[in-house]
Design a protein around this motif. Sequence first.
Motif, PDB file in Angstrom:
ATOM      1  N   UNK A 167      -0.244   8.869  -4.371  1.00  0.00           N
ATOM      2  CA  UNK A 167       0.368   9.943  -5.147  1.00  0.00           C
ATOM      3  C   UNK A 167       0.536   9.414  -6.572  1.00  0.00           C
ATOM      4  N   UNK A 168      -0.122  10.042  -7.521  1.00  0.00           N
ATOM      5  CA  UNK A 168      -0.144   9.529  -8.894  1.00  0.00           C
ATOM      6  C   UNK A 168       1.225   9.572  -9.566  1.00  0.00           C
ATOM      7  N   UNK A 169       2.127  10.409  -9.097  1.00  0.00           N
ATOM      8  CA  UNK A 169       3.457  10.508  -9.709  1.00  0.00           C
ATOM      9  C   UNK A 169       4.380   9.402  -9.217  1.00  0.00           C
ATOM     10  N   UNK A 170       4.504   9.284  -7.905  1.00  0.00           N
ATOM     11  CA  UNK A 170       5.473   8.352  -7.327  1.00  0.00           C
ATOM     12  C   UNK A 170       4.870   6.992  -6.987  1.00  0.00           C
ATOM     13  N   UNK A 171       3.550   6.887  -7.034  1.00  0.00           N
ATOM     14  CA  UNK A 171       2.813   5.683  -6.629  1.00  0.00           C
ATOM     15  C   UNK A 171       2.970   5.394  -5.136  1.00  0.00           C
ATOM     16  N   UNK A 172       3.376   6.403  -4.384  1.00  0.00           N
ATOM     17  CA  UNK A 172       3.479   6.302  -2.931  1.00  0.00           C
ATOM     18  C   UNK A 172       2.071   6.313  -2.347  1.00  0.00           C
ATOM     19  N   UNK A 173       1.809   5.421  -1.408  1.00  0.00           N
ATOM     20  CA  UNK A 173       0.500   5.348  -0.760  1.00  0.00           C
ATOM     21  C   UNK A 173       0.616   5.999   0.616  1.00  0.00           C
ATOM     22  N   UNK A 174       0.266   7.283   0.724  1.00  0.00           N
ATOM     23  CA  UNK A 174       0.401   7.963   2.012  1.00  0.00           C
ATOM     24  C   UNK A 174      -0.707   7.615   2.998  1.00  0.00           C
ATOM     25  N   UNK A 175      -1.790   7.018   2.489  1.00  0.00           N
ATOM     26  CA  UNK A 175      -2.930   6.787   3.360  1.00  0.00           C
ATOM     27  C   UNK A 175      -3.683   5.546   2.901  1.00  0.00           C
TER      28      UNK A 175
END
Length: 107
Positions: free
Chosen positions: A37-45
Amino acid sequence: MKAARGEYNIYGPNFVWSIDGYCKLRFCGIEIYAGIDAYSRFVPWIYIGISNGCAVAILVQYLDLVDEMEVIPLHIRLDRGCETPIVANAHYILHKATCQTRGIDPY
């Protein structure tokens, strides 16, 4: 204000997901594919395995993620790999169908 080349505006979570593979470890038999996710830098996958080269496998991973998270990002950002057309087409169809069920004009 115009964004410089290589920059883009992100307005919140799930606005842009960046999806790409990392093939520099291919000689060791390891291939990595991930979405962030480019906003939060969360890596969902993230997929780490012996092959990420099949475009259909990458599409299945993306669709499984969307199904599991029950979220479709507004935009996806991909390189020009062989998986790009198939993932982009699936994203477009999902986004259009979601907008139609909610009564939103997708354009």
